[in-house]
Motif scaffolding. Sequence first.
Motif, PDB file in Angstrom:
ATOM      1  N   PHE A  14     -24.153  13.656 -31.543  1.00 35.73           N
ATOM      2  CA  PHE A  14     -23.948  12.312 -32.057  1.00 35.73           C
ATOM      3  C   PHE A  14     -24.793  12.183 -33.313  1.00 35.73           C
ATOM      4  O   PHE A  14     -26.006  12.322 -33.262  1.00 35.73           O
ATOM      5  N   VAL A  15     -24.140  11.941 -34.455  1.00 35.42           N
ATOM      6  CA  VAL A  15     -24.849  11.756 -35.714  1.00 35.42           C
ATOM      7  C   VAL A  15     -24.706  10.300 -36.134  1.00 35.42           C
ATOM      8  O   VAL A  15     -23.902   9.541 -35.562  1.00 35.42           O
ATOM      9  N   PHE A  16     -25.460   9.875 -37.136  1.00 33.96           N
ATOM     10  CA  PHE A  16     -25.525   8.459 -37.491  1.00 33.96           C
ATOM     11  C   PHE A  16     -24.152   7.873 -37.800  1.00 33.96           C
ATOM     12  O   PHE A  16     -23.813   6.764 -37.354  1.00 33.96           O
ATOM     13  N   GLU A  17     -23.336   8.609 -38.550  1.00 34.18           N
ATOM     14  CA  GLU A  17     -22.008   8.098 -38.918  1.00 34.18           C
ATOM     15  C   GLU A  17     -21.100   7.901 -37.704  1.00 34.18           C
ATOM     16  O   GLU A  17     -20.129   7.138 -37.762  1.00 34.18           O
ATOM     17  N   ASP A  18     -21.433   8.580 -36.602  1.00 33.58           N
ATOM     18  CA  ASP A  18     -20.617   8.456 -35.391  1.00 33.58           C
ATOM     19  C   ASP A  18     -20.793   7.115 -34.698  1.00 33.58           C
ATOM     20  O   ASP A  18     -20.140   6.850 -33.677  1.00 33.58           O
ATOM     21  N   ILE A  19     -21.637   6.267 -35.251  1.00 31.70           N
ATOM     22  CA  ILE A  19     -21.776   4.923 -34.687  1.00 31.70           C
ATOM     23  C   ILE A  19     -20.442   4.193 -34.750  1.00 31.70           C
ATOM     24  O   ILE A  19     -20.186   3.255 -33.990  1.00 31.70           O
ATOM     25  N   LEU A  20     -19.563   4.645 -35.640  1.00 34.27           N
ATOM     26  CA  LEU A  20     -18.223   4.060 -35.762  1.00 34.27           C
ATOM     27  C   LEU A  20     -17.395   4.281 -34.488  1.00 34.27           C
ATOM     28  O   LEU A  20     -16.426   3.559 -34.257  1.00 34.27           O
ATOM     29  N   THR A  21     -17.762   5.274 -33.695  1.00 35.57           N
ATOM     30  CA  THR A  21     -16.993   5.577 -32.492  1.00 35.57           C
ATOM     31  C   THR A  21     -17.421   4.723 -31.298  1.00 35.57           C
ATOM     32  O   THR A  21     -16.766   4.744 -30.262  1.00 35.57           O
ATOM     33  N   LEU A  22     -18.530   3.980 -31.448  1.00 36.36           N
ATOM     34  CA  LEU A  22     -18.996   3.120 -30.365  1.00 36.36           C
ATOM     35  C   LEU A  22     -18.217   1.809 -30.346  1.00 36.36           C
ATOM     36  O   LEU A  22     -17.800   1.309 -31.396  1.00 36.36           O
ATOM     37  N   ASP A  23     -18.041   1.238 -29.167  1.00 35.39           N
ATOM     38  CA  ASP A  23     -17.406  -0.084 -29.112  1.00 35.39           C
ATOM     39  C   ASP A  23     -18.438  -1.151 -29.488  1.00 35.39           C
ATOM     40  O   ASP A  23     -19.643  -0.888 -29.556  1.00 35.39           O
ATOM     41  N   ASN A  24     -17.968  -2.357 -29.742  1.00 35.06           N
ATOM     42  CA  ASN A  24     -18.838  -3.419 -30.243  1.00 35.06           C
ATOM     43  C   ASN A  24     -19.972  -3.742 -29.272  1.00 35.06           C
ATOM     44  O   ASN A  24     -21.113  -3.982 -29.680  1.00 35.06           O
ATOM     45  N   ARG A  25     -19.666  -3.718 -27.988  1.00 34.31           N
ATOM     46  CA  ARG A  25     -20.699  -4.031 -27.002  1.00 34.31           C
ATOM     47  C   ARG A  25     -21.822  -3.000 -27.043  1.00 34.31           C
ATOM     48  O   ARG A  25     -23.008  -3.360 -26.972  1.00 34.31           O
ATOM     49  N   ALA A  26     -21.451  -1.713 -27.171  1.00 32.89           N
ATOM     50  CA  ALA A  26     -22.460  -0.647 -27.240  1.00 32.89           C
ATOM     51  C   ALA A  26     -23.301  -0.785 -28.507  1.00 32.89           C
ATOM     52  O   ALA A  26     -24.531  -0.628 -28.475  1.00 32.89           O
ATOM     53  N   ILE A  27     -22.645  -1.091 -29.632  1.00 27.55           N
ATOM     54  CA  ILE A  27     -23.375  -1.247 -30.898  1.00 27.55           C
ATOM     55  C   ILE A  27     -24.378  -2.388 -30.797  1.00 27.55           C
ATOM     56  O   ILE A  27     -25.528  -2.277 -31.245  1.00 27.55           O
ATOM     57  N   GLN A  28     -23.953  -3.485 -30.192  1.00 24.29           N
ATOM     58  CA  GLN A  28     -24.858  -4.629 -30.047  1.00 24.29           C
ATOM     59  C   GLN A  28     -26.042  -4.285 -29.145  1.00 24.29           C
ATOM     60  O   GLN A  28     -27.171  -4.714 -29.387  1.00 24.29           O
ATOM     61  N   THR A  29     -25.786  -3.485 -28.110  1.00 27.14           N
ATOM     62  CA  THR A  29     -26.865  -3.032 -27.231  1.00 27.14           C
ATOM     63  C   THR A  29     -27.864  -2.180 -28.009  1.00 27.14           C
ATOM     64  O   THR A  29     -29.084  -2.324 -27.855  1.00 27.14           O
ATOM     65  N   VAL A  30     -27.350  -1.298 -28.858  1.00 28.61           N
ATOM     66  CA  VAL A  30     -28.215  -0.440 -29.674  1.00 28.61           C
ATOM     67  C   VAL A  30     -29.040  -1.270 -30.642  1.00 28.61           C
ATOM     68  O   VAL A  30     -30.264  -1.080 -30.772  1.00 28.61           O
ATOM     69  N   LEU A  31     -28.392  -2.221 -31.320  1.00 26.77           N
ATOM     70  CA  LEU A  31     -29.068  -2.996 -32.365  1.00 26.77           C
ATOM     71  C   LEU A  31     -30.201  -3.855 -31.801  1.00 26.77           C
ATOM     72  O   LEU A  31     -31.144  -4.171 -32.530  1.00 26.77           O
ATOM     73  N   ARG A  32     -30.139  -4.201 -30.524  1.00 28.47           N
ATOM     74  CA  ARG A  32     -31.229  -4.974 -29.919  1.00 28.47           C
ATOM     75  C   ARG A  32     -32.541  -4.189 -29.908  1.00 28.47           C
ATOM     76  O   ARG A  32     -33.618  -4.783 -29.896  1.00 28.47           O
ATOM     77  N   ASP A  33     -32.431  -2.850 -29.912  1.00 27.08           N
ATOM     78  CA  ASP A  33     -33.636  -2.004 -29.858  1.00 27.08           C
ATOM     79  C   ASP A  33     -34.052  -1.473 -31.230  1.00 27.08           C
ATOM     80  O   ASP A  33     -35.003  -0.693 -31.330  1.00 27.08           O
ATOM     81  N   VAL A  34     -33.326  -1.877 -32.283  1.00 21.43           N
ATOM     82  CA  VAL A  34     -33.602  -1.348 -33.622  1.00 21.43           C
ATOM     83  C   VAL A  34     -34.410  -2.352 -34.430  1.00 21.43           C
ATOM     84  O   VAL A  34     -34.069  -3.538 -34.490  1.00 21.43           O
ATOM     85  N   ASP A  35     -35.468  -1.867 -35.054  1.00 26.04           N
ATOM     86  CA  ASP A  35     -36.283  -2.702 -35.940  1.00 26.04           C
ATOM     87  C   ASP A  35     -35.467  -3.077 -37.174  1.00 26.04           C
ATOM     88  O   ASP A  35     -34.781  -2.236 -37.762  1.00 26.04           O
ATOM     89  N   ASN A  36     -35.514  -4.333 -37.592  1.00 26.71           N
ATOM     90  CA  ASN A  36     -34.701  -4.806 -38.712  1.00 26.71           C
ATOM     91  C   ASN A  36     -35.007  -4.071 -40.015  1.00 26.71           C
ATOM     92  O   ASN A  36     -34.107  -3.776 -40.807  1.00 26.71           O
TER      93      ASN A  36
END
Length: 336
Positions: A237-259
């Motif tokens: 899984f590379v950074f550009e592969d974030i496009l393959t995640l569904d919206n719910r998964a992306i939102q889950t990831v972004l909760r743990d990411v520093d702005n």
Amino acid sequence: MANLDEISGVEKAAILLISLGPEKSANIFKHLKEDEIETLTLEIANTRSVPPDLKEEILEEFYEICLAQQYIAEGGIGYAKELLDKALGEEKAKDVIGRLTASLQVRPFEFVRKADPSQLLNFIQDEHPQTIALILAYLPSAQAAAVVGSLPPEKQADVAKRIALMDRTSPDVIKEVEKVLEKKLSSLVNQDYTIVGGVDAIVSILNTVDRSTEKHIMETLEIEEPELADEIRRKMFVFEDILTLDNRAIQTVLRDVDNNELAIALKNANEDVQNCIFNNLSSRLATMIKEDMEYMGPVRLKDVEEAQQKIVNIIRKLEDTGEIVISRGGGDEIIV
């Protein structure tokens, strides 16, 4: 009195635990699997009495094996054998090492597993790529990744390809490579053919190396070995592969990411990735991130790649814990 050679490993372990007493045995149990605890508990329950001499012999054997393990960890099998020869005598040392390697299957190239990656790089960088691949396939991923990342770019992909295509290696070949490295494993290598390398091994390494090394290797493999590159990418899984995640998964990831990290990571991302991220943020936060990207000015590529890698690590961690799923192989296979 029973001969030590006539007593099974389970019986020895039970007698050892009895000799150590309940408090020490309880601490040891914390590190064992449930089935191992059940087996040992049953054996202890069935052990009626143990002659003092037998207890002493088993404790001595345990001490000798612990000593051998310590020496192996410090400097490899050759170093351990040398010290044990002096401490126990040649025959006793050979017996202890033999029993240890038979039960624990000490891996080839154990002597380099403790080496600093920069020292190891100096040691092997001029070797043939196949030799480097064989050595790295036996090392922990982090150590191997540090070496791969420091190899000349023209060697990185070649070594990665050889690790991925590696299957079974004859003990004779392993011994020959060790001789080239001026180290000996003597006759203690398990004589069965050793499975090492493969796609999983290189994926583990690529998941650990820096982003630039990963991109270079994958781009080269896509040209030279497109089918192999596809197989590796399906497991990565590379950074550009974030496009393959569904919206719910992306939102889950972004909760743990520093702005701030997110702003840096998106600085060099393509438009599709940026839009994908912004669409999963609140309009207020998306505006703030865009403003941060605009006002932060030029950012070093290395910093962008490090920020992207941190986000990828969060994604992989969330996948490991089952909080998100990643679709691989075109979506037909879901790995939780």
